[in-house]
Scaffold this active site. Structure first.
Site, short mmCIF file in Angstrom:
data_model
loop_
_atom_site.label_atom_id
_atom_site.label_comp_id
_atom_site.label_asym_id
_atom_site.label_seq_id
_atom_site.Cartn_x
_atom_site.Cartn_y
_atom_site.Cartn_z
N TYR A 137 59.12 9.82 20.33
CA TYR A 137 58.26 9.81 21.59
C TYR A 137 57.26 10.75 20.58
O TYR A 137 56.50 11.58 20.62
CB TYR A 137 58.90 10.87 22.56
CG TYR A 137 60.22 11.10 23.42
CD1 TYR A 137 60.51 9.04 23.20
CD2 TYR A 137 61.31 11.43 23.83
CE1 TYR A 137 61.61 8.83 23.63
CE2 TYR A 137 62.00 10.81 24.31
CZ TYR A 137 62.67 9.87 24.48
OH TYR A 137 63.62 9.66 25.15
N HIS A 163 69.65 7.99 18.97
CA HIS A 163 69.23 6.95 19.91
C HIS A 163 68.79 5.60 20.00
O HIS A 163 69.61 5.38 20.81
CB HIS A 163 67.85 6.94 19.65
CG HIS A 163 66.43 7.22 20.37
ND1 HIS A 163 65.48 7.98 20.65
CD2 HIS A 163 66.95 6.47 22.06
CE1 HIS A 163 64.74 7.47 21.62
NE2 HIS A 163 65.51 7.19 22.59
N GLY A 211 64.71 4.15 37.99
CA GLY A 211 63.90 2.60 38.13
C GLY A 211 62.85 2.52 37.03
O GLY A 211 61.81 1.98 37.18
N PHE A 230 59.77 2.77 39.27
CA PHE A 230 60.08 1.64 41.11
C PHE A 230 60.72 2.21 41.65
O PHE A 230 60.14 2.38 43.36
CB PHE A 230 60.88 0.76 40.67
CG PHE A 230 61.17 -0.11 41.31
CD1 PHE A 230 60.11 -1.62 41.88
CD2 PHE A 230 62.43 -0.19 41.73
CE1 PHE A 230 60.53 -2.51 42.32
CE2 PHE A 230 62.19 -1.35 43.30
CZ PHE A 230 61.17 -2.14 43.30
N PHE A 231 61.36 3.64 42.13
CA PHE A 231 61.65 4.11 43.25
C PHE A 231 61.11 5.12 43.73
O PHE A 231 61.50 5.54 44.57
CB PHE A 231 63.51 4.33 42.64
CG PHE A 231 64.69 3.23 43.30
CD1 PHE A 231 65.13 2.42 44.00
CD2 PHE A 231 65.12 2.66 41.96
CE1 PHE A 231 65.44 1.06 44.03
CE2 PHE A 231 66.27 1.91 41.21
CZ PHE A 231 65.93 0.83 42.51
N GLY A 242 57.62 1.93 44.72
CA GLY A 242 57.88 0.03 44.98
C GLY A 242 57.11 -0.61 43.71
O GLY A 242 56.33 -0.01 42.82
#
Length: 346
Positions: free
Chosen positions: A62, A131, A213, A216-217, A220
């Site tokens: 990262y 990983h 997600g 996404f959740f 949206g």
């Protein structure tokens, strides 16, 4: 929904205890657009610890390296913080001349661990994951070196990420695996078939990454409008226009149930992961305190068996269009470790 006290759970069978929800730190430094201001991220990390979210997740890739440095600074910036946290980092993905390499050879494992300890300003890493699995090195060889690092006190517990069921079994036979990190959410449920049952059979804890997600959740389909240059999600299949319109239906159904439950869709999606069992710890990532507080609120959302059934029926495997990755990133499906008999130590 207001935040509840963050309960503690046992992760795996070797004695590691963590907050029931962790904090994924990747997006603070990498892959989701430009790095965020260091001082703001340190404030967020301290807020998480004060709230009781003490299981912090990072990796040497990262940044690369900058996220570990950030966490090292954050833990140094407050007295007694190190004793309060369970810190997980990872090794195994490196970039040489812009080309990605997956490595699990003993010399690399040791060098990566030493480098992470230095960046994190620690004497010992609580949970050290491979990983991704190196398909050129038997898992027994990688685990053998990790076992030495445990014996030397440089790491406490060993984890694997995106490992197949057979690789998990072979690794666990060399030294107990404490946790397996996998992508698990309402739109990534393929791990339920073989990986999750294997972990449960062996007493291995499950750490669910991207439980929302990849955002996404939370938002949206409109999430894609906020993607900046350099955001990995721009290139992921599920966020492409031809798939996103289909996937919108899943978000809308989740949103309807959340409205009924008087919580946010992200809290509902997180609560679903929590309800998978006390051996599961989701690690949602965020860069904003208000989103962090909302995520902690998911611990207060209680779902009935009927509500779980309803969520699972709308989030069936074919409810989502597009793969998790674009095909270039190895996952548990295409990273079987070679047999031990193939290894020629150099």
């Amino acid at each position: 929904m207001a935040a509840a006290a963050v309960r503690r759970i046992k992760l795996g069978s070797q004695g590691l205890e963590v907050s029931a929800q962790g904090l994924g730190c990747m997006g603070m430094s990498a892959f989701y657009g430009p790095p965020k201001p260091e001082s703001d991220m340190i404030t967020l990390i301290h807020h998480a610890i004060d709230t009781g979210v003490t299981f912090l997740d990072t990796s040497d890739i990262y940044g690369p390296h900058t996220n570990e440095i950030l966490l090292g600074k954050a833990l140094k910036a407050g007295s007694g913080l190190r004793e309060k946290v369970e810190l997980a980092t990872k090794f195994g993905i490196s970039y040489q001349d812009g080309k990605r390499e997956i490595r699990g050879d003993p010399a690399y494992v040791r060098a990566a661990c030493e480098a992470s300890l230095k960046r994190l300003q620690l004497d010992c890493i609580d949970l050290y994951y491979q990983h991704r699995i190196d398909t050129s090195v038997p898992i027994e060889v990688t685990m053998g070196e990790l076992k030495k690092l445990v014996e030397e006190g440089k790491i406490k517990y060993i984890g694997l990420s995106e490992a197949s069921a057979s690789t998990i079994r072979r690794a666990h036979a060399v030294h107990p695996v404490t946790a397996v990190q996998l992508e698990w959410s309402l739109w990534s449920r393929d791990v339920e078939e073989e990986i999750v049952p294997t972990c449960r059979e062996l007493g291995i804890g499950i750490v669910a990454y991207c439980p929302l997600g990849r955002g996404f959740f939370s938002s949206g389909p409109k999430l894609v409008e906020s993607f900046s240059e350099g955001d990995l999600r721009k290139h992921l299949p599920r966020f492409q226009p031809e798939n996103l319109d289909h996937n919108r239906q899943l978000f809308e159904r989740v949103n309807e149930i959340a409205a009924r439950k008087q919580c946010t869709p992200s809290q509902l999606a997180l609560a679903w992961v929590h309800h998978q069992g006390d051996d599961v710890c989701p690690i949602p990532g965020t860069t904003k305190i208000e989103n962090f507080n909302q995520n902690v609120g998911a611990l207060s959302v209680k779902l009935t068996p009927e509500e779980m059934d309803e969520l699972e029926s709308i989030a069936s495997v074919d409810a989502v269009k597009g793969d998790r990755y674009d095909g270039s990133m190895p996952t548990y499906k295409n990273s079987e470790a070679p047999p031990l008999s193939s290894w020629k130590a150099t």
